[in-house]
Structures are given as C-alpha cells and as structure tokens.
Design a protein around this motif. Sequence first.
Motif, PDB file in Angstrom:
ATOM      1  N   LEU A 250       1.909  14.216  84.306  1.00  0.00           N
ATOM      2  CA  LEU A 250       1.392  14.945  83.363  1.00  0.00           C
ATOM      3  C   LEU A 250       1.381  16.470  83.595  1.00  0.00           C
ATOM      4  N   SER A 251       1.042  16.728  84.800  1.00  0.00           N
ATOM      5  CA  SER A 251       1.068  18.318  85.141  1.00  0.00           C
ATOM      6  C   SER A 251       2.576  18.771  85.053  1.00  0.00           C
ATOM      7  N   TRP A 252       3.480  17.998  85.749  1.00  0.00           N
ATOM      8  CA  TRP A 252       4.889  18.386  85.566  1.00  0.00           C
ATOM      9  C   TRP A 252       5.319  18.474  84.028  1.00  0.00           C
ATOM     10  N   ALA A 253       5.059  17.629  83.236  1.00  0.00           N
ATOM     11  CA  ALA A 253       5.271  17.408  81.972  1.00  0.00           C
ATOM     12  C   ALA A 253       4.831  18.935  81.223  1.00  0.00           C
ATOM     13  N   ALA A 254       3.571  19.243  81.549  1.00  0.00           N
ATOM     14  CA  ALA A 254       2.917  20.354  80.862  1.00  0.00           C
ATOM     15  C   ALA A 254       3.708  21.553  81.498  1.00  0.00           C
TER      16      ALA A 254
ATOM     17  N   MET B 284       0.616  34.725  77.323  1.00  0.00           N
ATOM     18  CA  MET B 284      -0.186  33.400  77.376  1.00  0.00           C
ATOM     19  C   MET B 284       0.400  32.193  77.869  1.00  0.00           C
ATOM     20  N   LEU B 285       1.909  32.129  77.567  1.00  0.00           N
ATOM     21  CA  LEU B 285       2.665  31.025  78.161  1.00  0.00           C
ATOM     22  C   LEU B 285       2.767  31.149  79.583  1.00  0.00           C
ATOM     23  N   TYR B 286       2.954  32.284  80.125  1.00  0.00           N
ATOM     24  CA  TYR B 286       3.083  32.725  81.462  1.00  0.00           C
ATOM     25  C   TYR B 286       1.818  32.332  82.334  1.00  0.00           C
ATOM     26  N   MET B 287       0.519  32.616  81.668  1.00  0.00           N
ATOM     27  CA  MET B 287      -0.725  32.176  82.239  1.00  0.00           C
ATOM     28  C   MET B 287      -0.727  30.783  82.283  1.00  0.00           C
ATOM     29  N   TRP B 288      -0.267  30.033  81.206  1.00  0.00           N
ATOM     30  CA  TRP B 288      -0.423  28.553  81.133  1.00  0.00           C
ATOM     31  C   TRP B 288       0.521  27.880  82.521  1.00  0.00           C
ATOM     32  N   LEU B 289       1.571  28.503  82.520  1.00  0.00           N
ATOM     33  CA  LEU B 289       2.667  28.133  83.902  1.00  0.00           C
ATOM     34  C   LEU B 289       1.963  28.377  84.933  1.00  0.00           C
ATOM     35  N   THR B 290       1.321  29.374  85.060  1.00  0.00           N
ATOM     36  CA  THR B 290       0.423  29.472  86.651  1.00  0.00           C
ATOM     37  C   THR B 290      -0.475  28.320  86.828  1.00  0.00           C
ATOM     38  N   VAL B 291      -1.368  28.022  85.535  1.00  0.00           N
ATOM     39  CA  VAL B 291      -2.276  26.892  85.594  1.00  0.00           C
ATOM     40  C   VAL B 291      -1.423  25.374  86.069  1.00  0.00           C
TER      41      VAL B 291
ATOM     42  N   PHE C 190       0.598  29.743  69.908  1.00  0.00           N
ATOM     43  CA  PHE C 190      -0.173  30.761  70.043  1.00  0.00           C
ATOM     44  C   PHE C 190      -1.786  30.555  69.689  1.00  0.00           C
ATOM     45  N   ALA C 191      -1.739  30.008  68.568  1.00  0.00           N
ATOM     46  CA  ALA C 191      -3.254  29.709  67.907  1.00  0.00           C
ATOM     47  C   ALA C 191      -4.136  28.963  68.879  1.00  0.00           C
ATOM     48  N   PHE C 192      -3.506  28.439  69.986  1.00  0.00           N
ATOM     49  CA  PHE C 192      -4.640  27.671  70.893  1.00  0.00           C
ATOM     50  C   PHE C 192      -4.664  28.325  72.275  1.00  0.00           C
ATOM     51  N   GLY C 193      -4.625  29.694  72.265  1.00  0.00           N
ATOM     52  CA  GLY C 193      -5.027  30.237  73.407  1.00  0.00           C
ATOM     53  C   GLY C 193      -6.373  30.751  73.124  1.00  0.00           C
ATOM     54  N   GLY C 194      -7.175  31.127  74.219  1.00  0.00           N
ATOM     55  CA  GLY C 194      -8.592  31.211  74.349  1.00  0.00           C
ATOM     56  C   GLY C 194      -9.233  30.374  75.128  1.00  0.00           C
ATOM     57  N   MET C 195      -8.540  28.916  75.405  1.00  0.00           N
ATOM     58  CA  MET C 195      -9.427  27.784  75.702  1.00  0.00           C
ATOM     59  C   MET C 195      -9.973  28.066  77.280  1.00  0.00           C
ATOM     60  N   GLU C 196      -9.016  29.068  77.877  1.00  0.00           N
ATOM     61  CA  GLU C 196      -9.383  29.117  79.408  1.00  0.00           C
ATOM     62  C   GLU C 196     -10.692  29.922  79.651  1.00  0.00           C
ATOM     63  N   VAL C 197     -11.290  30.353  78.785  1.00  0.00           N
ATOM     64  CA  VAL C 197     -12.564  31.248  78.978  1.00  0.00           C
ATOM     65  C   VAL C 197     -13.673  30.073  79.412  1.00  0.00           C
TER      66      VAL C 197
ATOM     67  N   ALA D 147      -1.092  19.190  71.977  1.00  0.00           N
ATOM     68  CA  ALA D 147      -0.969  18.233  73.234  1.00  0.00           C
ATOM     69  C   ALA D 147      -0.547  19.244  74.599  1.00  0.00           C
ATOM     70  N   LEU D 148       0.163  20.330  74.507  1.00  0.00           N
ATOM     71  CA  LEU D 148       0.468  20.970  75.614  1.00  0.00           C
ATOM     72  C   LEU D 148      -0.948  21.778  75.825  1.00  0.00           C
ATOM     73  N   ALA D 149      -1.686  22.352  74.585  1.00  0.00           N
ATOM     74  CA  ALA D 149      -2.802  23.147  75.176  1.00  0.00           C
ATOM     75  C   ALA D 149      -3.705  22.029  75.824  1.00  0.00           C
ATOM     76  N   LEU D 150      -3.902  21.305  75.540  1.00  0.00           N
ATOM     77  CA  LEU D 150      -4.945  20.272  75.843  1.00  0.00           C
ATOM     78  C   LEU D 150      -4.614  19.716  77.429  1.00  0.00           C
ATOM     79  N   LEU D 151      -3.446  19.651  77.495  1.00  0.00           N
ATOM     80  CA  LEU D 151      -2.836  19.472  78.987  1.00  0.00           C
ATOM     81  C   LEU D 151      -3.400  20.541  79.974  1.00  0.00           C
ATOM     82  N   VAL D 152      -3.266  21.626  79.336  1.00  0.00           N
ATOM     83  CA  VAL D 152      -3.431  22.984  80.295  1.00  0.00           C
ATOM     84  C   VAL D 152      -5.002  22.885  80.342  1.00  0.00           C
ATOM     85  N   MET D 153      -5.750  22.471  79.374  1.00  0.00           N
ATOM     86  CA  MET D 153      -7.139  22.326  79.506  1.00  0.00           C
ATOM     87  C   MET D 153      -7.804  21.233  80.376  1.00  0.00           C
ATOM     88  N   ARG D 154      -7.081  20.287  80.551  1.00  0.00           N
ATOM     89  CA  ARG D 154      -7.496  19.299  81.424  1.00  0.00           C
ATOM     90  C   ARG D 154      -7.305  19.717  82.780  1.00  0.00           C
TER      91      ARG D 154
END
Length: 482
Positions: A432-436, A396-403, A238-245, A82-89
């Motif tokens: 949802l952005s704040w939730a992520a 990876m989490l710091y990068m997601w937080l930047t997103v 951490f298995a969900f890292g890599g989607m940003e590509v 759920a967290l990774a897919l919010l980042v992807m959205r």
Amino acid sequence: MPARTAPAPTPTHDTCAGPAQQDPPPPQGPRQPEGLAGTLRPRHLTMLALGGVIGAGLFVGSGTGLRVAGPAIIISYALAAALALLVMRMLGEMAAAMPASGSFSVYADRALGRWAGFTAGWLYWWVTVVAIAIELIAASTILHQWMPAVPRWAVALVALAAFTQSNMLSVSSFGEAEFWFAGIKVAAIIAFLALGVAALCGAVPGVDSPGLANLTGHGGFLPQGWDSVVAGLLTVVFAFGGMEVITMAAAESGDPARSVTQAVSSAIWRISLFYLGSIAVIITLLPWDAVEPGRSPYVAVLDRLGVPGAGRLIEVVVLIALLSAMNANLYGASRMAHSLAARGDAPRLLLRTSRRGAPRAAVAASAAFGFVAIALDHGWPDQVLPFLAKAMGGAMLYMWLTVAAAHLVLRRRLEREEPHLLVVRMRGFPYLSWAAAAGIVAVLVLMAFDPGSRGQLGWSTLLVLALLAVAGVRALHGRWTG
C-alpha cells in the motif's frame, strides 16, 4: 541517520522556565520532547484532523468538480480520498512511533538524509504561510461584505492579530479554538446530510424526491466520459491537504501514540463519510448541469429544498472554514519552523518558547507573511496572492511523496531495530505504501499533461528545485555530512 558536523543549537525561552529540547536523532522511546507543551487532548486531535480537510474547498470548490465530471465526480473524490487516507495512515504510524513537531520533515531527515528534511520542511512552511495569507484575505472579504464601513485591510489585520495572539498563548488555546471551529463545520455537514437524506426519502414537506433521475438523466452518470473523472481528480485532490497537521499536534499531546492512533482511526471514516456522503447527496438532489460556476452546490441544494437564507448560512460556514484553516495552518507553520530551527536548518531565534511551551518566535515568523500580504493585497488587489497560490497544489503532492518514501525506509528500520515502537502498523505494507507513491506520481504526471494544472506543477517544481539547490549549497559548505 546522517551525521552532523556540529551540535544543534540549544533552544531558549522567553522566560526562565528552562531550556527546550530539539527534535532528537533516532527514536529512543515513544515520547520525543521538544520543549513544547504536551497539553493537547485526543478530542483536540480528532477535530483537528477533521477541521484540517473540511474547508472552503469542499463547500465552494466542489461545484467546479461537479461541472467537470458530472455525477461521476464522486469517483474522483473516492480516488482522492483513498490516496489521502493512505498518506494519513503512513503518517499516523510514524507519528505514533516517533512523535515530532516537524512531522514528515523529521521523518524525511531520518530516512532519506538532511537534504530531504530541509527541503520538505521549508516547502511545507512556505506553502503554508502563503495559504494563511490567502485564507486571511478571503475571510476578510466576507467580513467586509457584512461590514462595508470597515476597510478590508483593517478586518484582515484584526483577524490575523487575534489568531497570532491565540497561538502565542498556549497550545491548549489553539486546540480549543480549533475544536469549536471544526465542531461547527462538522455539525453543518451532519445537518446537510440529514436534510439531504430526508429529501431523498420524500420526508421534506413540499419537496418531491428526485429518486435516481439526476444520476441517470442529463447525460447519465458519466456525461463527460471517463476522461472527466481524471480531470475531476485533478480538481478535487487538493481539497484533502491539511491532514498532516494532526501528526505535528500529536507531539504536543500527553500520550502521542495513543492520541494519534485514536485520531487517525476516527478521522478516516468520518472524513470518508462527510466528504463522500455530502457529495453523494449533492449529485443525487441536484442536476449537475444546473451548477453555476463560482456558486456553492451546497447553497444550490438548500435553495431547492426551500431552506431560507441558504446563501448566508453557507457563507457563515465558509467563513468559519477559512478561519479554522488559517488557525490550523498558523499552528502547523510555526511548529515546522521551530522543528527546523531545532535541527539547525532555520535561525536559532525560532527556538524561543514561552513559559507555557508555545513557540512564540516561530508563530510570529509564520504570521509575518500574513501581515505583509495584507499590505500587498491593499496595494495590488487580486494580483499578488493568486500568483503565489500557483505553487501550492503541486507542492502538496511532493510532500505526500516524501511521506511515502520516508515510510518505506523507516518502517523497515523500525522493524529491524526497534519493533516495540510500532504500536500502530499500516496494513498491507509495503504494497500500500508503494501504491500510494505510484498514485501520487500518477497525479503529478496527469498534471503535466493537463493545461489547467501544468502551471501549478511548474511553479511547484521550481520551488522544490530552488530548495534542493539551497540544500546542496549547505552540504558543499560543510553544514551537513552524509
């Protein structure tokens, strides 16, 4: 948008095909050319999104999570997904509006300031080149076991040289390679799901269906308590890292907005199905306390179902997953290096592209650490790379937080100034952005209190602080204003 004290350097080519263009300042339209080829197709992007997260971590690392949380590990996977897919959205929305090969680094630059884009971009590049080295050594280890007469360093050298050459040829070469790599992984998951469902229905000859016995027995669904779900989350997120590509690749497609929309939409439900579906099959067919540390639970399930050569079969899939991840990471690192150079945050040399639009200099620079890692691993095996890997998870989490932070700023700006660019809108904004963002911070806090994760967080934080210090020095020397 922060102002710049000097014009960005003009990209150059290895050939006379004409000058490349830099990552532009504020968006002026749906297409943002950067001197890179726009030849990736929607099928490439979709498989790239899937291939980026279906890696060795799923096929091997899922066993660690299962031992930690038992059947309840599926809750940990659901939370992480759920967290990774919010980042992807969020990334998908920004990529459709502002295609850029620098992805979240460019968005952080535009939303938060030059310091944020510089830090996020170099953080991604460093972590990604370390990942390339780790995947390379792991893949060469498997190949060396199959061909013991060939030294491991020689296998690694040939593999990295082949992928470097492939990425230098053209983006379509990369896209086709990743399409087939990801296709094999997806086919393996589908076959595993089909066989698992058949076994649960009692349709596999000689195998009795366990029903729900493995979910209710052996201590029940929560044999280690709710604390284990949190521990499992720290293991699997951490298995969900890599989607940003996928959002980097969108900038090199013929129609970025349409391509990224299709890829994100299809990837979200497919990733959920493949990850959560295969984990559900494992916890139903396999007693959690029968999982052996370091052994793939996929192999254990296939052995129980009487599949011959299960270990070698999964080993082949893991090898493909490692090579696929290495290919995708080399692509992502090179595009980030090229984008940083276009913004004046990396050496001008990295702007050089081939006639076909491949950033050859950036590819070579990103692959260089892999060649160094081969020598390091040969001289000090199993010592250097595990140390470097400690900084990867938290980064990876710091990068997601930047997103999340960039999305909260840019969505409002686009709604106010250029609403026509919002061809993809994330539902539930800004909640949802704040939730992520809150979820990412929560995971970081949990890492700080978890003895097993504290070291990763510490090294990642030191890396971020070092990059912020460099950004501060650049600002003091007048490299940036604003």
